[in-house]
Design a protein around this motif. Structure first.
Motif, PDB file in Angstrom:
ATOM      1  N   ARG B 176     -18.534 -33.255   5.765  1.00 20.71           N
ATOM      2  CA  ARG B 176     -18.232 -34.648   5.409  1.00 20.71           C
ATOM      3  C   ARG B 176     -16.764 -34.786   5.021  1.00 20.71           C
ATOM      4  O   ARG B 176     -16.110 -35.774   5.347  1.00 20.71           O
ATOM      5  N   GLY B 177     -16.237 -33.753   4.352  1.00 19.36           N
ATOM      6  CA  GLY B 177     -14.812 -33.764   4.012  1.00 19.36           C
ATOM      7  C   GLY B 177     -13.953 -33.782   5.272  1.00 19.36           C
ATOM      8  O   GLY B 177     -12.975 -34.526   5.364  1.00 19.36           O
ATOM      9  N   LEU B 178     -14.328 -32.986   6.262  1.00 16.36           N
ATOM     10  CA  LEU B 178     -13.570 -32.957   7.518  1.00 16.36           C
ATOM     11  C   LEU B 178     -13.669 -34.296   8.243  1.00 16.36           C
ATOM     12  O   LEU B 178     -12.679 -34.799   8.808  1.00 16.36           O
ATOM     13  N   ILE B 193      -2.244 -37.589   8.931  1.00 16.84           N
ATOM     14  CA  ILE B 193      -1.304 -38.120   7.947  1.00 16.84           C
ATOM     15  C   ILE B 193      -1.778 -37.688   6.560  1.00 16.84           C
ATOM     16  O   ILE B 193      -2.929 -37.300   6.380  1.00 16.84           O
ATOM     17  N   ALA B 194      -0.872 -37.764   5.615  1.00 21.13           N
ATOM     18  CA  ALA B 194      -1.182 -37.292   4.251  1.00 21.13           C
ATOM     19  C   ALA B 194      -2.375 -38.050   3.670  1.00 21.13           C
ATOM     20  O   ALA B 194      -2.568 -39.237   3.929  1.00 21.13           O
ATOM     21  N   VAL B 195      -3.146 -37.341   2.891  1.00 21.57           N
ATOM     22  CA  VAL B 195      -4.320 -37.920   2.251  1.00 21.57           C
ATOM     23  C   VAL B 195      -3.885 -38.768   1.057  1.00 21.57           C
ATOM     24  O   VAL B 195      -3.082 -38.317   0.234  1.00 21.57           O
ATOM     25  N   ASP B 196      -4.397 -39.977   0.987  1.00 25.29           N
ATOM     26  CA  ASP B 196      -4.200 -40.811  -0.200  1.00 25.29           C
ATOM     27  C   ASP B 196      -5.494 -40.772  -0.994  1.00 25.29           C
ATOM     28  O   ASP B 196      -6.460 -41.459  -0.671  1.00 25.29           O
ATOM     29  N   GLU B 197      -5.505 -39.959  -2.045  1.00 27.97           N
ATOM     30  CA  GLU B 197      -6.755 -39.753  -2.784  1.00 27.97           C
ATOM     31  C   GLU B 197      -7.242 -41.036  -3.450  1.00 27.97           C
ATOM     32  O   GLU B 197      -8.433 -41.177  -3.732  1.00 27.97           O
ATOM     33  N   PRO B 202     -15.205 -41.041  -5.799  1.00 27.12           N
ATOM     34  CA  PRO B 202     -15.347 -39.706  -6.397  1.00 27.12           C
ATOM     35  C   PRO B 202     -16.152 -38.748  -5.513  1.00 27.12           C
ATOM     36  O   PRO B 202     -15.797 -37.573  -5.382  1.00 27.12           O
ATOM     37  N   GLY B 203     -17.196 -39.246  -4.880  1.00 25.99           N
ATOM     38  CA  GLY B 203     -17.989 -38.386  -3.996  1.00 25.99           C
ATOM     39  C   GLY B 203     -17.185 -37.922  -2.787  1.00 25.99           C
ATOM     40  O   GLY B 203     -17.270 -36.758  -2.374  1.00 25.99           O
ATOM     41  N   GLU B 204     -16.403 -38.827  -2.238  1.00 22.46           N
ATOM     42  CA  GLU B 204     -15.560 -38.464  -1.101  1.00 22.46           C
ATOM     43  C   GLU B 204     -14.508 -37.438  -1.514  1.00 22.46           C
ATOM     44  O   GLU B 204     -14.230 -36.481  -0.781  1.00 22.46           O
ATOM     45  N   ARG B 205     -13.932 -37.651  -2.685  1.00 28.17           N
ATOM     46  CA  ARG B 205     -12.945 -36.685  -3.173  1.00 28.17           C
ATOM     47  C   ARG B 205     -13.570 -35.295  -3.302  1.00 28.17           C
ATOM     48  O   ARG B 205     -12.952 -34.298  -2.966  1.00 28.17           O
ATOM     49  N   ALA B 206     -14.796 -35.268  -3.795  1.00 27.77           N
ATOM     50  CA  ALA B 206     -15.482 -33.979  -3.961  1.00 27.77           C
ATOM     51  C   ALA B 206     -15.736 -33.322  -2.599  1.00 27.77           C
ATOM     52  O   ALA B 206     -15.545 -32.116  -2.428  1.00 27.77           O
ATOM     53  N   ASP B 207     -16.160 -34.127  -1.620  1.00 31.03           N
ATOM     54  CA  ASP B 207     -16.379 -33.582  -0.270  1.00 31.03           C
ATOM     55  C   ASP B 207     -15.077 -33.003   0.295  1.00 31.03           C
ATOM     56  O   ASP B 207     -15.061 -31.929   0.905  1.00 31.03           O
TER      57      ASP B 207
END
Lengths: 329, 329
Positions: B176-178, B193-197, B202-207
């Motif tokens: 899911r992170g990929l 392109i660079a990730v904009d956290e 929060p769940g996506e950040r964890a993935d």
């Protein structure tokens, strides 16, 4: 694209792996290829481990090296690092990173070269694991493992003042072989072209063979250790440069005599990829057959390496970051 | 080019190496970095050895991964293979092949990531050797070594009909992170392109964190072995694909239950790079804490893997040669 010789991009990882494994010969490991990891015997409770990589461009050109050559050389240069500790190689792991246009027959050739080098240079050692990945740059990373068989590892740091400096192998040939490739087998733009062996003298052919398919004197590593070598190393970047590393590790200087370095001392002193074995022995020790004296260990002076009594000036060997220019050759 | 942060092309191999070694922490080897090879203790007379490679392009993108991330991930995925034999990691060797325009600070970041992953995931394990070369393609090849500490290696081939299939770790998150990276952090041409956290839940950040800086449940490998696991493997290419490999090695089929696979069973079944631990245990064995039952081992049938009683159809995971297309992404 042919059905008989597909590209790796047309095949699954499993299918490529099976064709490789078919060509690697018998495993001698406790657990060989096919699981998450291999399990290798380490009978004396220690394992010697080293890693070296061949990269398309700086380390080889496909116009000059066959797949078999690459497999052979990738094995040989790694096995040499194990011998240089005084150990016997017991296993290789090989990570192949290949463009997906790579032909299956090419991969098989690498596997056959790996197997042949192990059989010729380190009987009983085989490829016991590895990894396949895709890359724009063909890369062969090899890990070699070995056994000290109860002995002590012979380090670079053990040379003492008064020791004899000895060498096994034929320094300078690999560099002369590389010089032949760069001067005789490139087109007007500098791109590598296929080698025409008929244009070479027997001596040139021999130099080229040492460059493309080296046979380091591996069995002399454990023999040197048993004979009491105080320091031992694989000469891969040039005799002067590597001798200066041994000197620095041991806190001494090394005095080399060109009279002992054959007819082409310039190549012998600075040529890379020799994979000779450089050793030091206490004075009076009878050198094992295959080694010859090339100098002596002296007090640490300003120069790490003296050649015929004078500090060596200029480049002592090959440094990949300083010497490789991807725009040339 | 800045004096404060030179490129590796401006430095000697020795100078780069010193900066790396400064950041790798203490060696715990009998002979650590700096000689022809390392010497690693193998107290029970065996060594577990595995190799895995991260290649720029198929395995990571510099817009998405920091140098620290790369070092961490290169260590973590290799350590996972050692744990998957039931062993404790004891040493890494690292071969770095880098373009000569690579900044020294980037190399230092890789070294710091390697060290941090060892400290967090496999205390006592350190980088004990390796190799530096030039390459057009940034490549990190890692060899991991480990100790079985007197136990038997747990292979893929030991699963028996009736065994419980168990999993440790969180399958599907890395995939899911990929997916987030591919769908949300590419420009119109498909370039990373660079990730904009800040744009992530929060769940996506964890993935994403699991994808970029995985923490496989390494310590559970030896624990599963001690608890009597009949088979054990690192799930790196997707649960169904890797379960089918375990099934083939063991001559059985594996029946998975999606009810045990969390809220996103599709990602859990086929997502790659999980680095979960897949194990089988005899029925009635109390599963070690951290493992949960996800199915059972059944008689070998036409399908290697059943999902909720039906043969799994479609792709079971990631195959680098089939799935990687250097023109995309």
């Amino acid at each position: 694209m042919t059905a008989a010789d597909p590209t790796v991009g047309e095949l699954s990882e499993g299918a490529i792996l099976r064709r490789i494994l078919d060509r690697l010969g018998d495993s001698s490991a406790l657990v060989g290829p096919g699981d998450d990891a291999a399990v290798i015997a380490a009978p004396d409770g220690r394992i010697v481990a080293s890693m070296d990589t061949l990269v398309h461009g700086p380390d080889f050109r496909l116009a000059w090296s066959s797949a078999f050559d690459l497999g052979w050389k990738a094995a040989a240069v790694n096995l040499a690092d194990i011998a240089a500790m005084g150990a016997r190689p017991t296993a290789l792991l090989v990570a192949l990173a290949m463009p997906d246009a790579t032909r299956l027959s090419f991969v098989e050739g690498i596997a056959e070269g790996l197997r042949a080098a192990c059989a010729a240079l380190a009987p009983g050692c085989a490829v016991e694991g590895g990894d396949l990945t895709v890359s724009d740059t063909l890369t062969i990373a090899v890990t070699a493992l070995g056994s000290l068989e109860g002995g002590s590892p012979v380090l670079r740091s053990g040379a003492r003042v008064g020791d004899v400096v000895a060498l096994a192998g034929d320094p300078g040939r690999a560099a002369r072989g590389l010089h032949l490739l760069f001067t005789r087998f490139r087109d007007a733009e500098g791109s590598p072209i296929a080698v025409d062996e008929r244009s070479l003298t027997p001596g040139e052919r021999a130099d080229l063979f040492v460059q493309l398919r080296p046979s380091p004197p591996l069995r002399l590593g454990p023999i040197a250790a048993a004979a009491g070598a105080t320091a031992l190393m694989d000469v891969s970047d040039g005799l002067v440069l590597d001798a200066s590393r041994l000197a620095a590790a041991s806190g001494v200087s090394i005095a080399l005599e060109t009279a002992s370095l054959g007819e082409d001392p310039a190549s012998a002193l600075t040529g890379g990829e020799d994979h000779t074995l450089l050793a030091t022995f206490r004075p009076g020790v009878r050198l094992p057959e295959g080694f010859r004296a090339i100098g002596s260990v002296v007090d640490r002076g300003e120069a790490a390496v003296l050649v015929d009594g004078r500090p060596h000036t200029g480049q002592g060997g090959w440094d990949p970051y300083r010497d490789w220019d991807s725009r040339g050759g």
